[in-house]
Motif scaffolding. Structure first.
Motif, PDB file in Angstrom:
ATOM      1  N   LEU A  10      36.591  46.784  31.346  1.00  0.00           N
ATOM      2  CA  LEU A  10      37.958  47.235  32.617  1.00  0.00           C
ATOM      3  C   LEU A  10      38.561  45.249  32.930  1.00  0.00           C
ATOM      4  CD1 LEU A  10      37.041  49.803  34.453  1.00  0.00           C
ATOM      5  CD2 LEU A  10      38.276  49.862  32.808  1.00  0.00           C
ATOM      6  N   ASP A  11      37.528  44.447  32.197  1.00  0.00           N
ATOM      7  CA  ASP A  11      38.253  43.029  33.009  1.00  0.00           C
ATOM      8  C   ASP A  11      38.711  43.384  34.558  1.00  0.00           C
ATOM      9  OD1 ASP A  11      38.878  39.727  32.685  1.00  0.00           O
ATOM     10  OD2 ASP A  11      41.015  40.171  32.257  1.00  0.00           O
ATOM     11  N   HIS A  12      37.445  44.191  34.894  1.00  0.00           N
ATOM     12  CA  HIS A  12      37.977  43.842  36.417  1.00  0.00           C
ATOM     13  C   HIS A  12      36.603  44.139  37.435  1.00  0.00           C
ATOM     14  CE1 HIS A  12      40.537  44.504  40.233  1.00  0.00           C
ATOM     15  NE2 HIS A  12      39.968  45.343  40.188  1.00  0.00           N
ATOM     16  N   HIS A  13      36.452  43.162  38.077  1.00  0.00           N
ATOM     17  CA  HIS A  13      34.891  42.694  38.609  1.00  0.00           C
ATOM     18  C   HIS A  13      34.401  43.054  39.655  1.00  0.00           C
ATOM     19  CE1 HIS A  13      36.234  40.375  34.308  1.00  0.00           C
ATOM     20  NE2 HIS A  13      34.513  40.919  34.151  1.00  0.00           N
ATOM     21  N   PRO A  14      32.985  43.948  40.420  1.00  0.00           N
ATOM     22  CA  PRO A  14      32.661  43.769  41.489  1.00  0.00           C
ATOM     23  C   PRO A  14      32.674  42.020  41.877  1.00  0.00           C
ATOM     24  CG  PRO A  14      31.757  44.093  40.122  1.00  0.00           C
ATOM     25  CD  PRO A  14      32.178  44.090  39.399  1.00  0.00           C
TER      26      PRO A  14
ATOM     27  N   LEU B 225      35.456  46.033  46.573  1.00  0.00           N
ATOM     28  CA  LEU B 225      36.765  46.275  45.169  1.00  0.00           C
ATOM     29  C   LEU B 225      37.390  45.547  46.334  1.00  0.00           C
ATOM     30  CD1 LEU B 225      35.400  48.902  42.984  1.00  0.00           C
ATOM     31  CD2 LEU B 225      34.780  46.423  43.276  1.00  0.00           C
ATOM     32  N   ALA B 226      38.368  44.630  45.840  1.00  0.00           N
ATOM     33  CA  ALA B 226      40.112  44.204  45.298  1.00  0.00           C
ATOM     34  C   ALA B 226      40.513  43.791  44.532  1.00  0.00           C
ATOM     35  CB  ALA B 226      40.075  43.459  46.553  1.00  0.00           C
ATOM     36  N   THR B 227      41.604  44.315  43.872  1.00  0.00           N
ATOM     37  CA  THR B 227      42.659  43.204  42.826  1.00  0.00           C
ATOM     38  C   THR B 227      43.448  41.636  43.565  1.00  0.00           C
ATOM     39  OG1 THR B 227      42.537  45.163  42.263  1.00  0.00           O
ATOM     40  CG2 THR B 227      44.252  43.348  41.004  1.00  0.00           C
ATOM     41  N   HIS B 228      42.452  39.920  43.195  1.00  0.00           N
ATOM     42  CA  HIS B 228      42.559  39.384  43.624  1.00  0.00           C
ATOM     43  C   HIS B 228      44.375  39.088  43.023  1.00  0.00           C
ATOM     44  CE1 HIS B 228      38.658  38.892  43.245  1.00  0.00           C
ATOM     45  NE2 HIS B 228      38.548  39.497  44.439  1.00  0.00           N
ATOM     46  N   ASP B 229      45.070  39.462  42.235  1.00  0.00           N
ATOM     47  CA  ASP B 229      45.489  39.240  41.178  1.00  0.00           C
ATOM     48  C   ASP B 229      47.349  40.155  42.025  1.00  0.00           C
ATOM     49  OD1 ASP B 229      44.525  38.010  39.438  1.00  0.00           O
ATOM     50  OD2 ASP B 229      44.647  39.931  37.392  1.00  0.00           O
ATOM     51  N   ALA B 230      46.487  41.298  42.418  1.00  0.00           N
ATOM     52  CA  ALA B 230      47.822  41.861  43.475  1.00  0.00           C
ATOM     53  C   ALA B 230      47.519  41.356  45.185  1.00  0.00           C
ATOM     54  CB  ALA B 230      47.552  42.989  43.277  1.00  0.00           C
TER      55      ALA B 230
HETATM   56  C1  LIG Z   1      41.744  36.186  34.393  1.00  0.00           C
HETATM   57  C2  LIG Z   1      41.103  37.415  34.473  1.00  0.00           C
HETATM   58  O1  LIG Z   1      42.014  38.920  33.865  1.00  0.00           O
HETATM   59  C3  LIG Z   1      40.810  38.296  36.028  1.00  0.00           C
HETATM   60  O2  LIG Z   1      41.106  36.745  36.565  1.00  0.00           O
HETATM   61  C4  LIG Z   1      40.883  39.268  36.344  1.00  0.00           C
HETATM   62  C5  LIG Z   1      39.888  39.091  36.090  1.00  0.00           C
HETATM   63  N1  LIG Z   1      38.723  40.679  36.736  1.00  0.00           N
HETATM   64  C6  LIG Z   1      38.965  40.729  38.256  1.00  0.00           C
HETATM   65  N2  LIG Z   1      38.328  41.197  39.120  1.00  0.00           N
HETATM   66  C7  LIG Z   1      38.597  42.119  40.209  1.00  0.00           C
HETATM   67  N3  LIG Z   1      38.131  42.280  41.022  1.00  0.00           N
HETATM   68  N4  LIG Z   1      40.197  41.372  40.782  1.00  0.00           N
HETATM   69  C8  LIG Z   1      41.629  41.082  39.892  1.00  0.00           C
HETATM   70  O3  LIG Z   1      42.167  40.129  40.653  1.00  0.00           O
HETATM   71  C9  LIG Z   1      40.349  40.445  38.527  1.00  0.00           C
HETATM   72  N5  LIG Z   1      41.066  39.624  37.409  1.00  0.00           N
END
Ligand SMILES: C[C@H](O)[C@H](O)[C@H]1CNC2=NC(N)=NC(=O)C2=N1
Length: 99
Positions: free
Chosen positions: A55-59, A72-77
Motif C-alpha cells: 500500500l506504500d503506507h506504513h504504521p 496510524l496517520a498520513t504524514h503527507d496530509a
Molecule cells: C515517499 C513515501 O511514499 C511516503 O513517505 C509515504 C510512505 N508511507 C507512509 N506511511 C504513512 N503512514 N504516512 C505517510 O504519509 C506515508 N507516506
C-alpha cells in the motif's frame, strides 16, 4: 494529494473499526492488539508489513511480548485519511485470521 477525512466520514469509519480510537494529542488513530503469545504478535507484524509495503503506507508501531501498539496517520496530509482506514481494516482482518 490525499485529504484528511471529514468528521462525518471519520466517525463512520471508526464505528466500523472495533478498538480503534482517536489519539488525544495529534490527528491519528490508534489500537493495541493483544495476541496469545509473541509468535502470534510477530507473525501479525510480518503479515502487516507486507501489506503496508504494497500500500506504500506504513504504521507507527511497537511490540512488547504479545502486544502490538499501532498508531496510524498520513504524514503527507497531516492527519487521518482513507489510507489509514484501509490499513486499519487490513490489520483487523489479519489479526482476526491470526487469533
Ligand atoms: C515517499 C513515501 O511514499 C511516503 O513517505 C509515504 C510512505 N508511507 C507512509 N506511511 C504513512 N503512514 N504516512 C505517510 O504519509 C506515508 N507516506
Amino acid at each position: 494529494m490525499i485529504e484528511r477525512l471529514s468528521q462525518t466520514r471519520r466517525r463512520e469509519a471508526l464505528a466500523g473499526l472495533p478498538g480503534w480510537q482517536d489519539v488525544a494529542d495529534r490527528d491519528a488513530i490508534a489500537k493495541t492488539f493483544t495476541f496469545p503469545d509473541f509468535n502470534a504478535a510477530f507473525g501479525f507484524m510480518t503479515r502487516v508489513a507486507l501489506v503496508a509495503e504494497k500500500l506504500d503506507h506504513h504504521p507507527e508501531w511497537s511490540n512488547v511480548y504479545r502486544t502490538v501498539a499501532v498508531t496510524l496517520a498520513t504524514h503527507d496530509a497531516g492527519g487521518v485519511t482513507e489510507r489509514d482506514v484501509a490499513l486499519a481494516t487490513a490489520m483487523d482482518q489479519i489479526a482476526g485470521a491470526a487469533a
